[in-house]
Design an enzyme around this catalytic site. Structure first.
Site, short mmCIF file in Angstrom:
data_model
loop_
_atom_site.label_atom_id
_atom_site.label_comp_id
_atom_site.label_asym_id
_atom_site.label_seq_id
_atom_site.Cartn_x
_atom_site.Cartn_y
_atom_site.Cartn_z
N CYS A 40 98.83 111.09 36.42
CA CYS A 40 98.19 111.35 35.14
C CYS A 40 98.54 112.75 34.64
CB CYS A 40 96.69 111.11 35.23
SG CYS A 40 95.89 110.94 33.61
N ARG A 86 101.49 112.51 25.82
CA ARG A 86 100.17 112.92 26.31
C ARG A 86 99.07 112.09 25.62
NH1 ARG A 86 96.43 117.15 25.36
NH2 ARG A 86 95.85 118.32 27.23
N ARG A 121 92.41 108.65 29.65
CA ARG A 121 93.13 109.61 28.80
C ARG A 121 94.56 109.79 29.31
NH1 ARG A 121 90.41 115.08 28.61
NH2 ARG A 121 91.89 115.39 26.91
N HIS A 126 95.41 106.44 37.82
CA HIS A 126 94.62 107.14 38.85
C HIS A 126 94.42 106.23 40.07
CE1 HIS A 126 93.15 110.76 36.68
NE2 HIS A 126 93.32 110.00 35.61
N GLU A 151 93.79 107.14 42.98
CA GLU A 151 92.76 107.74 43.84
C GLU A 151 91.35 107.30 43.47
OE1 GLU A 151 92.80 110.43 40.29
OE2 GLU A 151 94.25 109.22 41.39
#
Length: 224
Positions: free
Chosen positions: A86, A116, A156, A203, A205
């Site tokens: 990310c 972004r 995001r 993500h 994680e």
């Protein structure tokens, strides 16, 4: 004796604790000797491979610059196994678009262009389960021989909108319809590999599935 790795997680800002937890769950099954929180050049010098976590890419770059390790991170990313997730993907990239006014510092290592906040604001966060052939060698097969889909979490998130070197290998692409621009009609790229670098928009994680961490560990071991 089998080679083992000391893996660092850049711990300046963002979701570094979750990456550390994921790596620690793999220590008994993969060749991980230690997991280190990296905030200084001295700590960076201890590690064989590095994860740059999600968070706020501009803030991470500013803190790294103030701590005097931004140039060390640039050198590390060009020479040792490095994974950006990310915000970490944005930092790792050579080019970023839709940045804040005035731009931002990048490590200028991974030859891709990233957009972004491609998928919108926090309220636009989403997850999607996808089959990923690149994960087959780190996955357990079911009784039917099938590999479980991975749950991809986007908060995001950036997207990879251009591969700027022929050696960059695309790994995961979203189905058409996800993202905010016309480019998403063909599906946006959210994971790539280049030499010793791995870049992912999502993500991993934030799930209990450690296959992407296993993928990175084995990728790093193969470079030794």
């Amino acid at each position: 004796m089998a080679k083992t790795l000391t893996i660092g997680v850049l711990a300046l800002q963002g979701a570094f604790i979750e990456h550390i937890h994921a790596l620690n769950t793999l220590r008994s099954s993969e060749h991980i000797s230690d997991v280190v929180e990296v905030r200084t050049k001295q700590e960076l010098d201890l590690v064989d491979a590095l994860i740059i976590p999600g968070g706020e890419s501009t803030s991470i770059a500013l803190i790294a610059e103030r701590c005097g390790i931004l140039e060390d991170l640039r050198e590390f990313a060009r020479t040792k196994p490095t994974w950006g997730t990310c915000a970490g993907l944005i930092l790792l990239a050579k080019t970023a678009i839709h940045t804040k006014k005035g731009g931002q510092q990048l490590l200028n290592a991974l030859p891709v262009t990233v957009s972004r906040n491609q998928f919108g604001r926090q309220v636009d966060s989403f997850s999607i389960k996808l089959s990923s052939p690149c994960l087959e060698h780190v996955s357990e097969q079911s009784a039917t021989g099938a590999v479980e889909p991975f749950e991809y979490v986007f908060i995001r998130a950036p997207a990879i909108v251009s591969l700027d070197d022929s050696e960059v290998e695309p790994l995961v692409k979203l189905p058409p319809g996800h993202g905010q621009t016309e480019a998403s009609e063909d599906g946006l790229l959210v994971a790539v590999r280049y030499r010793k670098m791995l870049g992912t928009s999502f993500h991993p994680e934030l799930t209990n599935d450690t296959r992407w961490h296993r993928y990175f560990v084995r990728m790093a071991l193969a470079q030794e």
